[in-house]
Design a protein around this motif. Sequence first.
Motif: not given
Length: 415
Positions: A72-73, A105
């Motif tokens: 997810k990161d 991100n």
Amino acid sequence: MNTIENVAVIGLGYIGLPTAAILAANGITVTGVDVNDRTIEAVNRGEVPFVEPDLSSYVAGAVSQNKLSASKDTPEAQAYIVAVPTPFNPDYTVDVKYIKAAATNIAPKLSGGELVILESTSPPGTTQLMGDFLIALRPDLSLDGADGKPAIHVAHCPERVLPGRVMIELVTNDRIVGGLTEEAAQLAKHLYAVFCQGEILITDAATAEMAKLVENSYRDVNIAFANELSVISDKLGINVWELIRLANHHPRVNILQPGPGVGGHCIAVDPWFIVAAAPEESQLIKQARITNDQKPDWVVDRTMRAVEGIDSPVIAVLGLAFKANIDDLRESPAVAIVEKLSRKLSTADLSVVEPHVKELPKQLVDLQNVSLAELESSISSADAVLLLVDHDDFKEFDRTLLEGKHIIDTRGVWQ
Ligand code: SAJ
């Protein structure tokens, strides 16, 4: 020569996951990043959350070799490939929220020297916008090494693969790479050359963005021409399939095939980005979209005319997918046609045959007069047969079943 050894692919959808898997199969260490927990869990088990021939074996192999993992990161990586959705706003301009989320991100992970590639289909200027957005978040970096600040290299590399043939076309198709700088384009070219055996053609980012939109618009305009011919031919009592087959014998004529409308998430979408970017100048492209979008309504009217005078007609509807031999119902004209027919012909029974799905999609599931059925039983009990998708299953059955029925063949399968 490619010097990039690890890549983060942002967005594990129909394009991101195949790209991640093919890079991993060619020795690159890849982290796939997605917001969806189920996608991440599936990929980490070596599984694929949607149907695409050969993709499963690539993913399973890459995961078992520890070359591909999902998270997810967003990790630190030498290169980032952004393959997120680029939906359009009500005025057909692009909604860049997913690109901005990906860039937000990526930004903290950058230290200079990284390559950031936008793969998502986007209007001209979007790659520049993504680059400027990254620099706004990281003013210590630059896009070109100006003022002595370390550069990040930003490029656009549109995907051009055909659903159903993705793993083949990723390797064999030519690719266009557009850089915000020449160095960015060269770095991206070397990375794609790790798996792409086609020619890799270099240009600037805006031209690369436009090339992808133009390819799909070219097809849309040609299909609109075919759809218009089908409506004209119906009025004049001419068989459009024969007409197009004959005209295509000319060495410089290649008309595509009419159908019930244009579906999928590319050809029915991308031309609007051109129209939004230059509304006054793109009259033909816009009209092609309108012509193709009107075809489902014409099919509905044509079907209603065919069953006029029959009380409570039974209509066998063959196909729901947006094109042949796939299970993808998204933006399918066939689904829209069934929905409209169901509402307009409330006394009719619509017996839908779609061999590639087990249940009706959400738009149809609550409609009382629509049900899923088997091919032969559906046709046997029907007053009219409406063919919407040219699945192979609809070419290979006992044609005597069609005798005495009203037939509306929108794909020319039974000509
Ligand atoms: N269609 C017709 N008549 C035709 C051809 C297609 O009515 O003669 C209809 C299909 O039934 C379908 C729609 O058009 O509803 C689109 O189907 P498609 O097979 O033409 O294209 P897509 O949407 O599956 O994939 C396209 C491809 N673009 C081109 O061929 C120029 C693919 O290479 C792109 O990568 C993809 O869009 C994309 O992702 O943009």
